[in-house]
Design a protein around this motif. Sequence first.
Motif, short mmCIF file in Angstrom:
data_model
loop_
_atom_site.label_atom_id
_atom_site.label_comp_id
_atom_site.label_asym_id
_atom_site.label_seq_id
_atom_site.Cartn_x
_atom_site.Cartn_y
_atom_site.Cartn_z
N ALA A 62 53.74 22.16 69.13
CA ALA A 62 53.12 23.32 68.50
C ALA A 62 51.70 23.00 68.06
N ALA A 63 51.46 21.76 67.65
CA ALA A 63 50.12 21.36 67.22
C ALA A 63 49.12 21.45 68.36
N VAL A 64 49.56 21.13 69.59
CA VAL A 64 48.67 21.22 70.76
C VAL A 64 48.27 22.67 71.00
N VAL A 65 49.23 23.60 70.90
CA VAL A 65 48.92 25.02 71.09
C VAL A 65 48.04 25.51 69.96
N ASP A 66 48.33 25.09 68.73
CA ASP A 66 47.49 25.48 67.59
C ASP A 66 46.04 25.04 67.79
N LYS A 67 45.86 23.84 68.33
CA LYS A 67 44.50 23.33 68.56
C LYS A 67 43.79 24.17 69.63
N ALA A 68 44.53 24.57 70.67
CA ALA A 68 43.93 25.40 71.71
C ALA A 68 43.48 26.74 71.14
N ILE A 69 44.24 27.28 70.20
CA ILE A 69 43.85 28.54 69.55
C ILE A 69 42.64 28.31 68.65
N ALA A 70 42.68 27.25 67.86
CA ALA A 70 41.60 26.99 66.90
C ALA A 70 40.28 26.67 67.60
N THR A 71 40.34 26.01 68.75
CA THR A 71 39.10 25.66 69.46
C THR A 71 38.66 26.75 70.43
N GLY A 72 39.47 27.79 70.57
CA GLY A 72 39.05 28.93 71.38
C GLY A 72 39.24 28.77 72.87
N SER A 73 40.06 27.82 73.31
CA SER A 73 40.30 27.72 74.76
C SER A 73 41.31 28.76 75.22
N ILE A 74 42.12 29.28 74.29
CA ILE A 74 43.00 30.41 74.58
C ILE A 74 42.83 31.45 73.48
N VAL A 75 43.04 32.71 73.81
CA VAL A 75 42.86 33.78 72.84
C VAL A 75 44.00 34.78 72.94
N ARG A 76 44.19 35.52 71.86
CA ARG A 76 45.23 36.55 71.80
C ARG A 76 44.54 37.91 71.74
N HIS A 85 48.82 39.73 74.43
CA HIS A 85 49.05 38.58 75.30
C HIS A 85 48.16 37.43 74.82
N PHE A 86 48.61 36.21 75.08
CA PHE A 86 47.72 35.06 75.05
C PHE A 86 47.16 34.91 76.46
N VAL A 87 45.85 34.71 76.57
CA VAL A 87 45.20 34.50 77.86
C VAL A 87 44.23 33.33 77.72
N ALA A 88 43.86 32.75 78.85
CA ALA A 88 42.81 31.73 78.83
C ALA A 88 41.50 32.39 78.41
N ALA A 89 40.75 31.71 77.57
CA ALA A 89 39.50 32.29 77.07
C ALA A 89 38.56 32.68 78.21
N ALA A 90 38.54 31.89 79.25
CA ALA A 90 37.65 32.17 80.38
C ALA A 90 38.03 33.46 81.10
N ASP A 91 39.26 33.93 80.91
CA ASP A 91 39.73 35.13 81.60
C ASP A 91 39.66 36.39 80.73
#
Length: 376
Positions: A62-76, A85-91
């Motif tokens: 869960a910490a890995v996913v939390d980091k991806a959210i906090a650093t903006g590599s994935i967004v909701r 949805h959660f999507v890749a930030a680039a998309d």
Amino acid sequence: MSTASPHPEELMALRLRNQQISVSRPRFKTPAQLLSWMGGIQGQDYGGAKWSIGLRLAGCSAAVVDKAIATGSIVRTWPMRGTLHFVAAADAHWLLALTSPGNLAAMTRRHRELNLDADTFAASASLFQNVLQGGEQLTRDELYALLLAAGIDAAGQRGYHLLWHAASSGLICGGTPQGKQQTFALLDDVTGKTPRFTPADRPHACAELAQRYFQSHGPATWKDFLWWSGLPAADARAGLEAITPRMVSAEWDKKVYWMMAAADSATEPGTEPKLEPDIAHALPGFDEYLLGYQDRSLVLDARHAAQVCPGNNGMFMPTMVIGQRVAGTWRRSETGRGVTVSTAPFTPLPAAKRKLFGAAASRYAAFLGLPLRHPS
């Protein structure tokens, strides 16, 4: 996938593999890579959506996913069907540009009922732009209070639709939670500014979304993609036709199922999917293995649909998948000392299958970094 009439278990085994749920060697290392492959993962249940991501990555916590959210590599945000949805930030930008015109048009009547007009949307968007600039992130209640202070009524469902409209328009997105409170941020602050989508890009975007769907959700039908994408039928059909030369198909029960050919799929060259009756998965509610298709009868017996979505109210229970099929539901209860998983199989399970699901529950507990307590 054989072009001859396949066995339904073969279709389900391919789905499990292409969705990265059941693979010998996980293909992706990061949440962003996985979400780019999937197109997106449904995100109404925040904690469940994090597990949907984590269960598809080797050793993910869960910490890995939390980091991806906090650093903006994935967004909701709200792309396909106007649903979270959660999507890749680039998309995020191109997905919203492709899907939002239809989503916004579909809400015209509801917005009229709520007395939300173009001027109100413009005023709220201007407020969001001002208060969230510079990387600021605010909770829903904080934004509602600011709307009220500016003379914009956010009572009832008006506040939600003001946020939804701004997100669908590519202005804001979900931010990093503050405790249990969700926050909102400017999308450009999270993802960085990306080139704007133009009408000329639309055919390519339709094909790209079709590719993302069938590579990750296939074998699936045309109607599955039409429903999942939420695109107008003409756009969805054009997207499918653009990638058809790189696909294979098979017919079962008078339906045609499509997936990408081996070179464009998760298939390892020279291999066929293995039927795995001796494996179980503890999938969260709203997981793409069930929710990613208009027709869910392949994996869920219609007799048990009401147990997965009680009252047909749109809220989906976490599911027990044993072999390839949904075999029951489960619930989680978390404390600082551990996580308790209770099960409700559709029919009594033999000890061997209960043990299999216990192993799946243990994988979920490991994702949370908590011990599994008293599984049942």
